[in-house]
Design an enzyme around this catalytic site. Structure first.
Site, PDB file in Angstrom:
ATOM      1  N   MET A 151      -2.502   5.869  11.396  1.00 29.47           N
ATOM      2  CA  MET A 151      -2.820   6.538  10.134  1.00 29.47           C
ATOM      3  C   MET A 151      -3.508   5.601   9.162  1.00 29.47           C
ATOM      4  O   MET A 151      -4.415   6.009   8.434  1.00 29.47           O
ATOM      5  CB  MET A 151      -1.540   7.113   9.502  1.00 29.47           C
ATOM      6  CG  MET A 151      -0.950   8.276  10.271  1.00 29.47           C
ATOM      7  SD  MET A 151       0.342   9.169   9.352  1.00 29.47           S
ATOM      8  CE  MET A 151       1.486   7.861   8.921  1.00 29.47           C
ATOM      9  N   ASP A 186      -2.263  -6.103   7.651  1.00 26.71           N
ATOM     10  CA  ASP A 186      -1.423  -5.803   8.808  1.00 26.71           C
ATOM     11  C   ASP A 186      -1.018  -7.114   9.459  1.00 26.71           C
ATOM     12  O   ASP A 186      -1.660  -8.150   9.244  1.00 26.71           O
ATOM     13  CB  ASP A 186      -2.190  -4.938   9.822  1.00 26.71           C
ATOM     14  CG  ASP A 186      -1.280  -3.982  10.594  1.00 26.71           C
ATOM     15  OD1 ASP A 186      -0.319  -4.484  11.218  1.00 26.71           O
ATOM     16  OD2 ASP A 186      -1.526  -2.776  10.575  1.00 26.71           O
ATOM     17  N   ASP A 210       2.322  -9.380   6.088  1.00 29.38           N
ATOM     18  CA  ASP A 210       3.691  -9.020   6.457  1.00 29.38           C
ATOM     19  C   ASP A 210       4.304  -8.390   5.210  1.00 29.38           C
ATOM     20  O   ASP A 210       4.550  -9.085   4.220  1.00 29.38           O
ATOM     21  CB  ASP A 210       4.470 -10.264   6.891  1.00 29.38           C
ATOM     22  CG  ASP A 210       5.925  -9.967   7.246  1.00 29.38           C
ATOM     23  OD1 ASP A 210       6.445  -8.889   6.870  1.00 29.38           O
ATOM     24  OD2 ASP A 210       6.560 -10.828   7.874  1.00 29.38           O
ATOM     25  N   VAL A 211       4.539  -7.090   5.256  1.00 27.25           N
ATOM     26  CA  VAL A 211       4.932  -6.378   4.032  1.00 27.25           C
ATOM     27  C   VAL A 211       6.315  -6.769   3.532  1.00 27.25           C
ATOM     28  O   VAL A 211       6.686  -6.412   2.409  1.00 27.25           O
ATOM     29  CB  VAL A 211       4.856  -4.843   4.217  1.00 27.25           C
ATOM     30  CG1 VAL A 211       3.426  -4.407   4.496  1.00 27.25           C
ATOM     31  CG2 VAL A 211       5.806  -4.365   5.313  1.00 27.25           C
ATOM     32  N   ASN A 242       1.427   2.112   3.607  1.00 29.96           N
ATOM     33  CA  ASN A 242       1.398   2.878   4.849  1.00 29.96           C
ATOM     34  C   ASN A 242       2.217   2.239   5.979  1.00 29.96           C
ATOM     35  O   ASN A 242       2.664   2.936   6.883  1.00 29.96           O
ATOM     36  CB  ASN A 242      -0.062   3.025   5.290  1.00 29.96           C
ATOM     37  CG  ASN A 242      -0.212   3.669   6.642  1.00 29.96           C
ATOM     38  OD1 ASN A 242      -0.193   4.879   6.775  1.00 29.96           O
ATOM     39  ND2 ASN A 242      -0.365   2.846   7.666  1.00 29.96           N
ATOM     40  N   TYR A 253      16.198   5.086   9.809  1.00 33.34           N
ATOM     41  CA  TYR A 253      14.827   5.502   9.511  1.00 33.34           C
ATOM     42  C   TYR A 253      14.834   6.552   8.409  1.00 33.34           C
ATOM     43  O   TYR A 253      14.052   6.475   7.458  1.00 33.34           O
ATOM     44  CB  TYR A 253      14.158   6.047  10.770  1.00 33.34           C
ATOM     45  CG  TYR A 253      12.715   6.440  10.562  1.00 33.34           C
ATOM     46  CD1 TYR A 253      11.729   5.476  10.410  1.00 33.34           C
ATOM     47  CD2 TYR A 253      12.327   7.775  10.527  1.00 33.34           C
ATOM     48  CE1 TYR A 253      10.399   5.825  10.211  1.00 33.34           C
ATOM     49  CE2 TYR A 253      11.000   8.137  10.338  1.00 33.34           C
ATOM     50  CZ  TYR A 253      10.043   7.158  10.184  1.00 33.34           C
ATOM     51  OH  TYR A 253       8.724   7.518   9.987  1.00 33.34           O
ATOM     52  N   LYS A 280      13.155   6.121   4.630  1.00 31.93           N
ATOM     53  CA  LYS A 280      12.132   7.032   4.120  1.00 31.93           C
ATOM     54  C   LYS A 280      12.648   7.842   2.935  1.00 31.93           C
ATOM     55  O   LYS A 280      11.869   8.217   2.042  1.00 31.93           O
ATOM     56  CB  LYS A 280      11.646   7.958   5.237  1.00 31.93           C
ATOM     57  CG  LYS A 280      10.864   7.220   6.330  1.00 31.93           C
ATOM     58  CD  LYS A 280       9.649   6.497   5.775  1.00 31.93           C
ATOM     59  CE  LYS A 280       8.754   5.925   6.856  1.00 31.93           C
ATOM     60  NZ  LYS A 280       7.537   5.289   6.303  1.00 31.93           N
ATOM     61  N   THR A 314       0.115   8.958  16.834  1.00 35.84           N
ATOM     62  CA  THR A 314      -0.264   7.576  16.529  1.00 35.84           C
ATOM     63  C   THR A 314       0.428   6.663  17.531  1.00 35.84           C
ATOM     64  O   THR A 314       1.308   7.110  18.292  1.00 35.84           O
ATOM     65  CB  THR A 314       0.184   7.189  15.110  1.00 35.84           C
ATOM     66  OG1 THR A 314       1.619   7.118  15.076  1.00 35.84           O
ATOM     67  CG2 THR A 314      -0.324   8.163  14.067  1.00 35.84           C
TER      68      THR A 314
END
Length: 250
Positions: free
Chosen positions: A17, A36, A62-63, A89, A155, A159, A190
């Protein structure tokens, strides 16, 4: 063009995405920075966009690391002069049941999916304020709205955190002209859905649970993100855009 003269930063932009969003943003006139940990794929996406007439720059991101976010935002500003759009994202998913989840897995999923959104938003706000406003789009999930039998609850928790974090940030920064919205995809084809994509029967089962009769494509999500990034959504903040083929309507 819908994003002419805009500068965007997209985490998890190497593939899936994020890459679809980057390609679409570039076609609509934005200058795009993709971040990324997948450097080879990120460089390929960068090259593809530039070869097709867009402006794209890849940075390693690295987020879960604040310093990486600060460097990515600074790179966008130095290279393109400002920052108008942030798409949080990047994400990871775990399948299974609660009892299978280890504390280490909990920390990893919450770190990428929730902490990453916090750090990205925190890093972007000062530059958006300097630019006179901006748009932050946080990719949540229908898993942030409902439970699922085959998804580990960490998860859903991560979210769900993104969902409510978005609303709080939207209220706090509306006075600065910074809009913050969340997008809630359903099943999308994806690389994260690798097991399902590799098994035609699993793919058919997934499509059968969706009223529109198919799983989503990355571009289906990217069009929604594009709307929220553009000035067309100038009166939209703190909102949830569900793109799931009708899954959560039943």
């Amino acid at each position: 063009m819908r994003l002419e003269n805009k500068v965007a930063l997209i985490s998890g932009g190497a593939r899936g995405m994020g890459a679809a969003e980057a390609r679409m943003f570039a076609r609509e006139g934005a200058r795009v920075v993709i971040g990324d940990i997948l450097e080879e794929e990120g460089r390929r996406t960068e090259a593809t966009i530039n070869e097709n007439g867009g402006e794209c720059l890849f940075v390693r991101l690295d987020v879960t690391r604040e310093a990486d976010w600060q460097r990515a935002v600074a790179t966008a500003v130095v290279r393109f002069g400002k920052l108008d759009i942030l798409v949080n994202n990047a994400g990871v998913v775990l399948r299974g049941v609660l009892e299978d989840t280890t504390p280490e897995e909990w920390d990893r999923v919450m770190g990428v999916n929730a902490k990453g959104v916090f750090l990205g938003t925190k890093a972007a706000i000062p530059e958006m304020r300097k630019a006179g406003g901006g748009s932050i789009i946080n990719i949540s999930s229908i898993s942030g709205m409902v439970g699922q039998a085959n998804i580990q609850p960490v998860y859903n928790a991560s979210k769900g955190a993104v969902r409510t974090f978005t609303k709080a940030a939207a209220v706090q920064y509306a006075k600065d002209g910074i809009r913050v919205n969340s997008v809630h995809p359903g099943a999308v084809d994806t690389p994260m859905a690798g097991a399902r994509l590799a098994d035609p029967e699993l793919q058919r089962e997934a499509a059968a649970r969706i009223p529109l009769g198919r799983t989503g494509q990355p571009e289906d999500i990217a069009y929604g993100v594009l709307f929220l990034a553009s000035d067309e959504s100038s009166f939209v903040t703190g909102s949830e855009l569900v793109i799931d083929g009708g899954y959560t309507a039943e």
